[in-house]
Write an enzyme that holds these catalytic residues in place. Sequence first.
Site, PDB file in Angstrom:
ATOM      1  N   PRO A 122       0.833  -1.211   0.000  1.00 20.29           N
ATOM      2  CA  PRO A 122       0.000   0.000   0.000  1.00 20.29           C
ATOM      3  C   PRO A 122       0.863   1.255   0.000  1.00 20.29           C
ATOM      4  CG  PRO A 122      -0.731  -1.572   1.663  1.00 20.29           C
ATOM      5  CD  PRO A 122       0.603  -2.031   1.185  1.00 20.29           C
ATOM      6  N   CYS A 123       0.335   2.323  -0.534  1.00 18.82           N
ATOM      7  CA  CYS A 123       1.072   3.588  -0.636  1.00 18.82           C
ATOM      8  C   CYS A 123       0.667   4.508   0.510  1.00 18.82           C
ATOM      9  CB  CYS A 123       0.751   4.254  -1.974  1.00 18.82           C
ATOM     10  SG  CYS A 123       1.454   5.884  -2.179  1.00 18.82           S
ATOM     11  N   GLN A 124       1.671   5.067   1.189  1.00 15.78           N
ATOM     12  CA  GLN A 124       1.414   6.027   2.265  1.00 15.78           C
ATOM     13  C   GLN A 124       2.358   7.219   2.128  1.00 15.78           C
ATOM     14  OE1 GLN A 124       2.134   2.717   5.122  1.00 15.78           O
ATOM     15  NE2 GLN A 124       0.595   3.773   6.342  1.00 15.78           N
TER      16      GLN A 124
END
Length: 365
Positions: free
Chosen positions: A78-80
């Site tokens: 996931p991208c954060q």
Amino acid sequence: MSRKIYKCIDLFAGIGGIRKGYEMTGRFQNVLSAEIDKYACLTYKHLYGDDAFNDVTSEDFKQKVEDTDYEILLAGFPCQAFSIAGKQQGFQDQTRGTLFFDLADIISRTKPKAFMLENVEGLLKHSKGETFKTIIRTLDFLDYKIVGVEVKGNEVIFNSKDLVRTTKDFGIPQKRARIFIMGFRKEDIPKNYIFPKLPTHGEKIIYNNLYDLIENKVDSKFYLSERLLTTLKNHKTNHSEAKSGFGYIIVNEGKNPVSNTIMATGGSGKERNLIRQYNSEYDNILVGRNNPINKEGIRHMTPIEWGKLQGFINYAFIENGEDKFSFPHEISETQKYKMFGNSVSIPVIQEMAKYMIERLDDFYG
């Protein structure tokens, strides 16, 4: 001559699309997996026989990875957003508290020969590009060469065309653009070695267009009610000046129709991939009280069609001419949509795996 089999770990595994694409080459074997979604773990065990329930962020799991004999790390993470306000050098200061930090931590501790990270195209523009640059600087700091990227001091140089690949170029009609970050240990790369570009297309066409994969007849429950279709039409009319993202889109029209990206959220992902398929048998069926099925034959795509759009159904699990893909019986249709939308297009992954094995063969013979 026997060819070496490389041992892999499958992180943020979902239902194992990345694992499957790599194992289809016959040169990779999965030895450890990590996923925390209950339904994805049920499906993963159903498909591969392995319990994937592990938390990438936990110290227990990181110790488990350290104790595992493996060579290749695979992850659809996931991208954060990252904080870039740190004053110390190295990846820990800039990426701590993000899921990428945990990936980098594992890479730092175990030094795999290579890795492949998959993410949405939007990662390149996330936080005005700083998220992606931080990722690349981190991996460079850990002594990995990223295919298609150059790092000079603090400068990160790349062309998005060298990193982004779209499903429709790999034999399946879906406009799904994803970024691939493939890295190799610098110490293993021969001097003056020139990396070819990542694969730009697949070796075979699985479906010419949507007409090849749409089911001939589906249950009436997939058809929109007249009321819902009217609502979608009105919504689209009210937002007619917007470029995209509003209303609905019918995708099986024209000469070579291609679906829009299927999405884990369902919702708009389903509404942007509607099918026109009239069936007179459903003319008088009601969806709720006084709410008939629409007269234009507009329906949602089915989970089976979404499975085809990702290469799970009718491709990756074919054995002796029979499709062996299935979900556990307790998985709902909502979860099926979510898991397919959250997964990867296996034919794209398969080509990435072929590329990786060619590099590994170059490096290790």
